[in-house]
Design a protein around this motif. Structure first.
Motif, PDB file in Angstrom:
ATOM      1  N   LYS A 294      36.728  46.391  45.892  1.00 18.76           N
ATOM      2  CA  LYS A 294      36.027  45.586  46.889  1.00 18.76           C
ATOM      3  C   LYS A 294      34.857  44.821  46.275  1.00 18.76           C
ATOM      4  O   LYS A 294      34.331  43.900  46.884  1.00 18.76           O
ATOM      5  N   SER A 295      34.450  45.224  45.085  1.00 16.10           N
ATOM      6  CA  SER A 295      33.272  44.621  44.450  1.00 16.10           C
ATOM      7  C   SER A 295      33.610  43.284  43.784  1.00 16.10           C
ATOM      8  O   SER A 295      34.747  43.079  43.354  1.00 16.10           O
ATOM      9  N   PRO A 296      32.633  42.380  43.697  1.00 15.41           N
ATOM     10  CA  PRO A 296      32.873  41.110  42.997  1.00 15.41           C
ATOM     11  C   PRO A 296      33.234  41.346  41.537  1.00 15.41           C
ATOM     12  O   PRO A 296      32.802  42.335  40.930  1.00 15.41           O
ATOM     13  N   SER A 297      34.018  40.462  40.987  1.00 10.51           N
ATOM     14  CA  SER A 297      34.401  40.539  39.577  1.00 10.51           C
ATOM     15  C   SER A 297      33.594  39.524  38.787  1.00 10.51           C
ATOM     16  O   SER A 297      33.404  38.395  39.236  1.00 10.51           O
ATOM     17  N   ILE A 298      33.116  39.932  37.626  1.00 13.24           N
ATOM     18  CA  ILE A 298      32.266  39.064  36.810  1.00 13.24           C
ATOM     19  C   ILE A 298      33.067  38.493  35.643  1.00 13.24           C
ATOM     20  O   ILE A 298      33.700  39.226  34.894  1.00 13.24           O
ATOM     21  N   LEU A 299      33.016  37.162  35.532  1.00 13.69           N
ATOM     22  CA  LEU A 299      33.684  36.518  34.409  1.00 13.69           C
ATOM     23  C   LEU A 299      32.984  36.888  33.105  1.00 13.69           C
ATOM     24  O   LEU A 299      31.754  36.802  33.007  1.00 13.69           O
ATOM     25  N   ASN A 300      33.766  37.268  32.125  1.00 12.87           N
ATOM     26  CA  ASN A 300      33.222  37.629  30.820  1.00 12.87           C
ATOM     27  C   ASN A 300      34.093  36.980  29.762  1.00 12.87           C
ATOM     28  O   ASN A 300      35.157  37.481  29.411  1.00 12.87           O
TER      29      ASN A 300
END
Length: 472
Positions: A294-300
């Motif tokens: 459910k949490s946002p995903s961070i671009l890496n």
């Protein structure tokens, strides 16, 4: 139940990572459940339509090997179907014509804001059609949303979600130009195409109760919903079509492999234990909705680079040589005017992060070094290093058998004769030969470059120093 999912992009901008994640999740869920995956182009918003977008959408999916079982369908070809249903809804008083002008609507909006009410249509034309007709006047068609009650649905990622109908608007389902709106078209399309599961971004959550009410009104089955969380950059800013986006095909131009990009994207919100590497077959076998976060995903980008380097080293030599050959051609590099691609692959494939890096490095074999474009050129090409280059030029000229062993021995011999470390020899030599301060081992470069070009470039560097009288 036969599972049927869809990917329904609009041709109004770049196909970015968020779009592809939606497509990938929908595709994998269908494949995992032996279902069907549909491609549908939502192209009714003519004002925002962008040239070549449809072609880019299709090319992007094909590049990533995301295929579809049906389609592509186009909403612009289904206007008669939408209008037929809308006309029936008007007859059944499920929808109505609204003649309110933009000025009236704006005035009403300001009044609601001033008294602290939620902004929504005030219902002025809700019952107008019962006793008056203004068909010569411009109008929109609004859906008659239920006045009370709730909309409740079980989101496969977020659990139970509830909306109160008195908080919802009588949304427009047909604009003044006669074109039906997104929230209406998508309902009819999903109904007609038998879509069972809708996987999409969380920005659509507020659309869901409106669409469910339309679905109930027209008697269609309600699909199962799964709303995935947003993708953000390191600063927490959302990645979207209009902000922080990069066309998915730009990743191809930048030299990323489709295998690496898909592996990266599938992990933006989904996991399977601690596993990091997933082939397409792995994804189809293991993907499910319950493991989506459910949490946002961070671009890496560093993670993508790591994956790309992994696949560059693991993919078969035949595959990579074909890919490199194609990449060289598209970058206008004549592979017949230098080393064989097979030899380049052996040296570079496990030293670079992307195909673009490989081609940039390989380009040294096909162009003449331009020393004027190198930063701090005087650090490496000066009157002191000119002595080194003259020694190397004479030594390389005398080589009869151009081999790695003899080249390496010659450089070592000059190093000993001048009492210098190998790096003191290699740096000016590397710059003279390649025009770059970084490259794979210089002896390999010299060998593949060939004696003729090496002698020419060293001589060019010596002349460059002489003409510019560069002192250390």
């Amino acid at each position: 139940m036969i599972i049927k999912t869809r990917f329904a992009p609009s041709p109004t901008g770049n196909l970015h990572i968020g779009n592809i994640r939606t497509a990938l999740y929908s595709w994998l869920f269908a494949k995992n459940n032996l279902g069907s995956f549909i491609l549908r182009i939502e192209d009714t918003d003519i004002t925002r339509y962008k040239k070549n977008s449809i072609e880019n959408i299709i090319n992007g999916l094909k590049w990533l090997n995301i295929d579809w079982d049906e389609g592509p369908y186009f909403q612009s070809k289904r206007l008669d179907r939408y209008n037929y249903i809308i006309n029936n809804m008007i007859k059944q008083k499920l929808a109505y014509k609204c003649y309110c002008s933009k000025e009236e609507l704006e005035k009403n909006k300001i009044e609601q804001i001033l008294i602290g009410k939620k902004v929504k249509y005030n219902g002025k034309c809700r019952n107008l059609n019962n006793f008056i007709h203004k068909d010569n006047k411009s109008f929109v068609v609004r859906f008659r949303n239920p006045d009370n009650g709730i909309v409740k649905f079980n989101d496969k990622i977020r659990g139970t979600i509830i909306f109160h109908n008195n908080e919802l608007d009588d949304l427009i389902i047909k604009r003044t130009d006669g074109i039906p709106t997104y929230n209406f078209c998508v309902v009819v399309d999903d109904w007609d195409m038998g879509i069972t599961h809708i996987i999409r971004g969380e920005e659509h959550i507020n659309n869901t109760p409106r669409q469910i009410n339309i679905i109930k009104a027209i008697g269609a089955p309600i699909p199962i919903y799964a709303h995935v969380s947003m993708i953000v950059n390191k600063s927490g800013e959302k990645i979207s079509k209009r902000f922080n986006n990069m066309d998915i095909l730009q990743y191809k131009k930048s030299g990323y492999l489709p295998e690496a990009l898909l592996n990266y994207i599938v992990r933006l919100g989904w996991s399977y234990g601690n596993q990091e590497i997933f082939s397409l077959d792995d994804m189809k076998k293991l993907f499910n909705l319950k493991n989506i976060s459910k949490s946002p995903s961070i671009l890496n980008i560093n993670k993508l680079i790591w994956l790309n380097k992994y696949y560059l080293s693991k993919l078969s030599k035949t595959y990579m040589i074909n890919y490199l050959t194609d990449f060289f051609e598209k970058n206008h590099i004549n592979i017949n005017n230098g080393p064989k691609v097979n030899d380049l692959y052996n040296i570079f494939h496990d030293r670079c992060n992307t195909l673009k890096e490989i081609t940039n490095l390989c380009s040294i074999f096909y162009r003449t070094p331009d020393y004027s474009k190198v930063n701090s050129i005087d650090k490496y090409l000066n009157l002191d290093t000119k002595i080194i280059l003259n020694k190397l030029l004479k030594k390389f000229t005398l080589i009869n058998v151009w081999s790695l062993l003899i080249i390496s021995s010659s450089i070592k011999e000059i190093s000993i004769k001048l009492n210098l470390n190998f790096s003191n020899i290699a740096m000016p030599l590397r710059l003279a030969i390649t025009g770059m301060v970084n490259s794979p081992p210089i002896n390999y470069i010299i060998y593949l470059m060939g004696q003729k070009k090496v002698l020419k470039y060293i001589n060019n560097a010596i002349n460059f120093i002489s003409l510019n009288n560069i002192k250390l």
